[in-house]
Design a protein around this motif. Sequence first.
Motif, mmCIF file in Angstrom:
data_model
loop_
_atom_site.group_PDB
_atom_site.id
_atom_site.type_symbol
_atom_site.label_atom_id
_atom_site.label_comp_id
_atom_site.label_asym_id
_atom_site.label_seq_id
_atom_site.Cartn_x
_atom_site.Cartn_y
_atom_site.Cartn_z
ATOM 1 N N SER A 181 44.442 47.524 65.151
ATOM 2 C CA SER A 181 44.641 47.168 63.743
ATOM 3 C C SER A 181 43.611 46.132 63.332
ATOM 4 C CB SER A 181 46.061 46.618 63.512
ATOM 5 O OG SER A 181 46.172 45.299 64.004
ATOM 6 N N GLY A 182 43.253 46.161 62.074
ATOM 7 C CA GLY A 182 42.274 45.205 61.562
ATOM 8 C C GLY A 182 41.806 45.617 60.191
ATOM 9 N N ALA A 183 41.397 44.647 59.404
ATOM 10 C CA ALA A 183 40.922 44.933 58.051
ATOM 11 C C ALA A 183 39.583 45.667 58.107
ATOM 12 C CB ALA A 183 40.787 43.631 57.258
ATOM 13 N N THR A 184 39.196 46.229 56.985
ATOM 14 C CA THR A 184 37.924 46.943 56.884
ATOM 15 C C THR A 184 36.764 46.024 57.259
ATOM 16 O OG1 THR A 184 38.773 48.356 55.130
ATOM 17 C CG2 THR A 184 36.394 48.170 55.309
ATOM 18 N N LYS A 363 31.674 28.733 53.896
ATOM 19 C CA LYS A 363 32.661 28.565 52.830
ATOM 20 C C LYS A 363 33.202 29.906 52.321
ATOM 21 C CE LYS A 363 30.727 24.297 50.878
ATOM 22 N NZ LYS A 363 30.034 23.739 49.681
ATOM 23 N N TYR A 364 32.420 30.958 52.498
ATOM 24 C CA TYR A 364 32.741 32.252 51.907
ATOM 25 C C TYR A 364 33.973 32.877 52.557
ATOM 26 C CZ TYR A 364 31.826 36.899 49.917
ATOM 27 O OH TYR A 364 31.923 38.093 49.247
ATOM 28 N N ASP A 365 34.720 33.667 51.785
ATOM 29 C CA ASP A 365 35.960 34.282 52.279
ATOM 30 C C ASP A 365 35.743 35.515 53.157
ATOM 31 O OD1 ASP A 365 37.727 32.497 51.220
ATOM 32 O OD2 ASP A 365 38.054 33.610 49.366
ATOM 33 N N TRP A 366 34.625 36.208 53.013
ATOM 34 C CA TRP A 366 34.288 37.403 53.778
ATOM 35 C C TRP A 366 35.357 38.493 53.711
ATOM 36 C CZ3 TRP A 366 29.401 37.619 54.659
ATOM 37 C CH2 TRP A 366 28.680 36.445 54.905
ATOM 38 N N PRO A 367 35.650 38.991 52.508
ATOM 39 C CA PRO A 367 36.626 40.093 52.400
ATOM 40 C C PRO A 367 36.143 41.363 53.088
ATOM 41 C CG PRO A 367 35.506 39.735 50.310
ATOM 42 C CD PRO A 367 35.134 38.584 51.188
ATOM 43 N N GLY A 368 34.817 41.528 53.191
ATOM 44 C CA GLY A 368 34.266 42.696 53.879
ATOM 45 C C GLY A 368 34.010 42.451 55.346
ATOM 46 N N ASN A 369 34.353 41.236 55.811
ATOM 47 C CA ASN A 369 34.279 40.857 57.219
ATOM 48 C C ASN A 369 32.875 41.000 57.807
ATOM 49 O OD1 ASN A 369 37.144 40.134 57.913
ATOM 50 N ND2 ASN A 369 37.461 42.134 56.978
ATOM 51 N N VAL A 370 32.775 41.366 59.094
ATOM 52 C CA VAL A 370 31.481 41.390 59.778
ATOM 53 C C VAL A 370 30.529 42.378 59.123
ATOM 54 C CG1 VAL A 370 30.338 41.821 61.988
ATOM 55 C CG2 VAL A 370 32.567 40.701 61.946
ATOM 56 N N VAL A 437 29.188 47.251 32.547
ATOM 57 C CA VAL A 437 29.120 48.681 32.918
ATOM 58 C C VAL A 437 30.353 49.431 32.445
ATOM 59 C CG1 VAL A 437 27.608 48.295 34.898
ATOM 60 C CG2 VAL A 437 30.082 48.134 35.199
ATOM 61 N N ASP A 438 30.986 48.912 31.413
ATOM 62 C CA ASP A 438 32.145 49.566 30.806
ATOM 63 C C ASP A 438 33.264 49.780 31.820
ATOM 64 O OD1 ASP A 438 33.542 50.599 28.652
ATOM 65 O OD2 ASP A 438 32.803 52.644 28.951
ATOM 66 N N TRP A 439 33.489 48.794 32.673
ATOM 67 C CA TRP A 439 34.581 48.762 33.641
ATOM 68 C C TRP A 439 34.516 49.879 34.687
ATOM 69 C CZ3 TRP A 439 37.795 44.599 33.896
ATOM 70 C CH2 TRP A 439 37.696 43.688 32.835
ATOM 71 N N ASN A 440 33.294 50.307 34.985
ATOM 72 C CA ASN A 440 33.091 51.281 36.060
ATOM 73 C C ASN A 440 32.932 50.508 37.368
ATOM 74 O OD1 ASN A 440 31.478 52.947 37.994
ATOM 75 N ND2 ASN A 440 31.591 54.455 36.353
ATOM 76 N N VAL A 441 33.903 50.652 38.274
ATOM 77 C CA VAL A 441 33.928 49.841 39.499
ATOM 78 C C VAL A 441 32.719 50.123 40.384
ATOM 79 C CG1 VAL A 441 35.222 49.346 41.616
ATOM 80 C CG2 VAL A 441 36.433 49.662 39.458
ATOM 81 N N THR A 442 32.337 51.396 40.503
ATOM 82 C CA THR A 442 31.197 51.755 41.351
ATOM 83 C C THR A 442 29.910 51.107 40.852
ATOM 84 O OG1 THR A 442 32.230 53.873 41.910
ATOM 85 C CG2 THR A 442 29.859 53.671 42.285
ATOM 86 N N ILE A 450 27.581 44.384 46.217
ATOM 87 C CA ILE A 450 28.622 44.339 47.234
ATOM 88 C C ILE A 450 29.211 45.735 47.384
ATOM 89 C CG2 ILE A 450 29.228 41.919 46.846
ATOM 90 C CD1 ILE A 450 31.623 42.815 45.204
ATOM 91 N N PRO A 451 29.821 46.031 48.527
ATOM 92 C CA PRO A 451 30.455 47.352 48.689
ATOM 93 C C PRO A 451 31.564 47.558 47.661
ATOM 94 C CG PRO A 451 30.256 46.221 50.806
ATOM 95 C CD PRO A 451 29.908 45.218 49.754
ATOM 96 N N ARG A 452 31.754 48.809 47.257
ATOM 97 C CA ARG A 452 32.795 49.129 46.277
ATOM 98 C C ARG A 452 34.171 48.698 46.785
ATOM 99 N NH1 ARG A 452 36.326 53.194 44.620
ATOM 100 N NH2 ARG A 452 36.248 53.681 42.391
ATOM 101 N N GLN A 453 34.401 48.872 48.089
ATOM 102 C CA GLN A 453 35.680 48.510 48.686
ATOM 103 C C GLN A 453 35.930 46.997 48.560
ATOM 104 O OE1 GLN A 453 35.944 49.991 52.677
ATOM 105 N NE2 GLN A 453 38.041 50.639 52.433
ATOM 106 N N THR A 454 34.851 46.229 48.745
ATOM 107 C CA THR A 454 34.970 44.770 48.621
ATOM 108 C C THR A 454 35.332 44.380 47.201
ATOM 109 O OG1 THR A 454 33.344 44.438 50.381
ATOM 110 C CG2 THR A 454 33.735 42.580 48.900
ATOM 111 N N LEU A 455 34.690 45.044 46.232
ATOM 112 C CA LEU A 455 34.981 44.735 44.838
ATOM 113 C C LEU A 455 36.427 45.091 44.489
ATOM 114 C CD1 LEU A 455 34.172 43.762 42.065
ATOM 115 C CD2 LEU A 455 33.197 46.022 41.588
ATOM 116 N N GLN A 456 36.900 46.245 44.983
ATOM 117 C CA GLN A 456 38.291 46.630 44.730
ATOM 118 C C GLN A 456 39.256 45.601 45.309
ATOM 119 O OE1 GLN A 456 38.094 50.640 46.394
ATOM 120 N NE2 GLN A 456 38.458 51.482 44.368
ATOM 121 N N TYR A 457 38.924 45.102 46.494
ATOM 122 C CA TYR A 457 39.763 44.078 47.124
ATOM 123 C C TYR A 457 39.815 42.825 46.254
ATOM 124 C CZ TYR A 457 40.916 40.199 50.269
ATOM 125 O OH TYR A 457 41.467 39.083 50.817
#
Length: 465
Positions: A181-184, A363-370, A437-442, A450-457
Amino acid sequence: MESKFFDALIKAVEQIDDGIHIIDSSGKIIYYNKAAKELDGIDVNKAMGRHILEVYPSLDFETSTLLQVMKTCKPLFKVEQNFVNYKGNKISTVNTSLPITYNNRIIGAVEISKNITRVKELSEKIVNLQSALYKNVSNVTKTKNTAVFNFLDIVGQCKEMLKIKSLGIKAAESDSPVLVSGATGTGKELIVQSIHNASKRRSKPFIAQNCAALPTNLLESILFGSVKGSFTGAENRAGLFELAHGGTLFLDEINSMPLELQAKLLRVLQDGRLRRVGASSTIDIDVRIISAINIPVQKILETSQLRQDLFYRLNVITFEIPSLKQRIEDLPLLIKHFINKYNKKCQKFFTGVSKEVLEIFMKYDWPGNVRELEHAIESAISLYDGEIIREEHLPFQFKYLLNNSTNLMIDSDDTCGLEQSLEKYEKELIISALQKVDWNVTKAAKLLNIPRQTLQYKIKKLAIS
């Protein structure tokens, strides 16, 4: 007036691309649009007034979704149905079937059918190509589908990572199932490949499959194989279990596997044999299962994403990979490792990062980790020249932590601490990018680098709606 309205409604329905059938209480077809005619290859006049099974002889009272609805008086939504039309063509549809009632009595049923035959055919071609690739996996040493990492490739000297490496070597000595188990971005597959390469199965196949990447029916045929004619486009094909015989099968994001398929997987794990889709006989298999989830182990049963019996079957040996924030003392080692890696790849000569960049990274949170750290260093080395990675070389998501931005507007009487202030500023940056970008996440993710997954997080974490 009612007649004109009905005529207009029929004309409108005729323009719909999906097939529409309506049957009465006796099962006879009373409406059949042009799309259904193209789908089934039957003239409308010949279909009208006939029983549904007369028009579709390859179906029966159990397999016809329309007749199931008539029998149970309960709607069916997006149910796959396979049949052979009068031209001998195998057709696959996804049906939504609804009962029609009047005065609490069922008087008929209506069905909307979306043709997915071509989609399934293309999917099967993809699966066949994947199968052909896996057949040669034992002759290939360095491809995406073989294990290339070992425990020496795991960078980290913190207590948690040293313990994982020590236990991982011991886990490699057995054939027991392993759950990681582990985050992305924490490096789950790195651990998995290392276990395989340290085991007695190292010379046998290592095959990985992401369970979140494919729909149920396609994933089932990929895992267990199929026999010719079992469904549209199906051929005699070995599944990943057979192809991994003697080796290791890694099922990533297994908590995303549909529950009905989890039951079939459990039977295979319990019996040590499988039945291909559409087959009547079983095949003995010898495969070690290693699975991964992207949520904490203690929460997996709370979410009901994984069957309890399957969880206990898989959860024999467990590894919980810490996030980068939890092993921040490994940051200098990881920075050095990735700088060396991308210096070689890009033919650059960076020797390290500036004191300010290291402070930002700490200081950074690193939501996308390594993985996010690797991408940040790859970006800097790819785009710039020099010996030291400096603040101006960093991707967009680090801008709010730069030295020249540390004078964030915090009033003297503001009780907000640094963390809250940074979150506030980060939220403003993300909203600004989304608005551009008119709220387009990609597109926003590309703008923020940043990766799209990181932005969603971050959107979820910062409650941006």
